[in-house]
Write a protein that holds these residues in place. Sequence first.
Motif, short mmCIF file in Angstrom:
data_model
loop_
_atom_site.label_atom_id
_atom_site.label_comp_id
_atom_site.label_asym_id
_atom_site.label_seq_id
_atom_site.Cartn_x
_atom_site.Cartn_y
_atom_site.Cartn_z
N CYS A 92 0.83 -1.20 0.00
CA CYS A 92 0.00 0.00 0.00
C CYS A 92 0.87 1.25 0.00
O CYS A 92 0.60 2.21 -0.74
N LEU A 93 1.91 1.27 0.81
CA LEU A 93 2.81 2.42 0.87
C LEU A 93 3.47 2.67 -0.48
O LEU A 93 3.58 3.83 -0.93
N LEU B 218 -4.22 4.27 5.22
CA LEU B 218 -3.30 4.86 4.24
C LEU B 218 -4.03 5.18 2.94
O LEU B 218 -3.80 6.23 2.33
N ALA B 219 -4.90 4.27 2.51
CA ALA B 219 -5.63 4.48 1.25
C ALA B 219 -6.53 5.70 1.34
O ALA B 219 -6.73 6.42 0.36
N GLU B 220 -7.07 5.95 2.52
CA GLU B 220 -7.94 7.12 2.71
C GLU B 220 -7.13 8.40 2.90
O GLU B 220 -7.42 9.43 2.28
N GLY C 155 -0.97 8.70 -5.87
CA GLY C 155 -0.75 7.31 -6.24
C GLY C 155 -2.01 6.64 -6.76
O GLY C 155 -2.93 7.29 -7.26
N THR C 156 -2.05 5.33 -6.64
CA THR C 156 -3.19 4.54 -7.10
C THR C 156 -4.40 4.76 -6.20
O THR C 156 -4.27 4.70 -4.97
N ASP C 157 -5.57 5.03 -6.78
CA ASP C 157 -6.79 5.16 -5.99
C ASP C 157 -7.25 3.76 -5.60
O ASP C 157 -7.92 3.07 -6.38
N LEU C 158 -6.93 3.34 -4.41
CA LEU C 158 -7.20 1.98 -3.97
C LEU C 158 -8.60 1.79 -3.42
O LEU C 158 -9.04 0.65 -3.21
#
Length: 217
Positions: A20-21, A74-76, A82-85
């Motif tokens: 994710c990082l 982290l995604a929020e 970066g990538t919209d996870l």
Amino acid sequence: MAIKLYGLPMSTATTRVLLCLHEKGVDFELIPVNAFSGEHKQPPFLSKNPFGLIPVLEDGDLTLFESRAITAYLAEKFKETGTDLVRHNNLNEAALVKVWAEVESQSYDPAIKPIVDQYLMAPALGKEPDQSIIDTNLEKLKKVLDVYETKLSRTKFIAGDFYSIADLHHISHTYLFMKTPSASLINDRPHVKAWWENISSRPASKKVGEGMSFGKK
């Protein structure tokens, strides 16, 4: 202040966060925790995670444990980079990401983890793999992968035609599973195989995979 991640690069839970990082392009410091000597069970680490498990993430005065909770944070937090996870601009897609992230944690991981543990972790600990555990969980995994094969015949990725945190969460254990004698369960399902080859060939996946020397310090 850079984010601090306490863990090991061969730990599947730690690599879930590392993926994710890297997908987000976030600067961080990886602080090794010597789980082989029991460092994660000592008071300094227990003050960060009272359950004594890696990884732990520190972001300023915030301390988090549980890898999937960390990736969600982290995604929020870094949703604009970066990538919209999490597909934060599309409510329906975001909901599907949550569904398939739950499938990974509730159906896929409980089946694949014991197989990986028996094939790879048991020998690393000087034990013989328990074939009955392997066989029982292979049957469970086959059923899950049959569902995945049907789903992935309709979409490129597990939640839709976009890479998401739901795909990312599958990578760590699948990477190790593909090193076992049972890798054919993935390879014999063409849509699952294509999906795996796609998500495992991403730059972040390749970078994290380099550190996954399971069973070694």
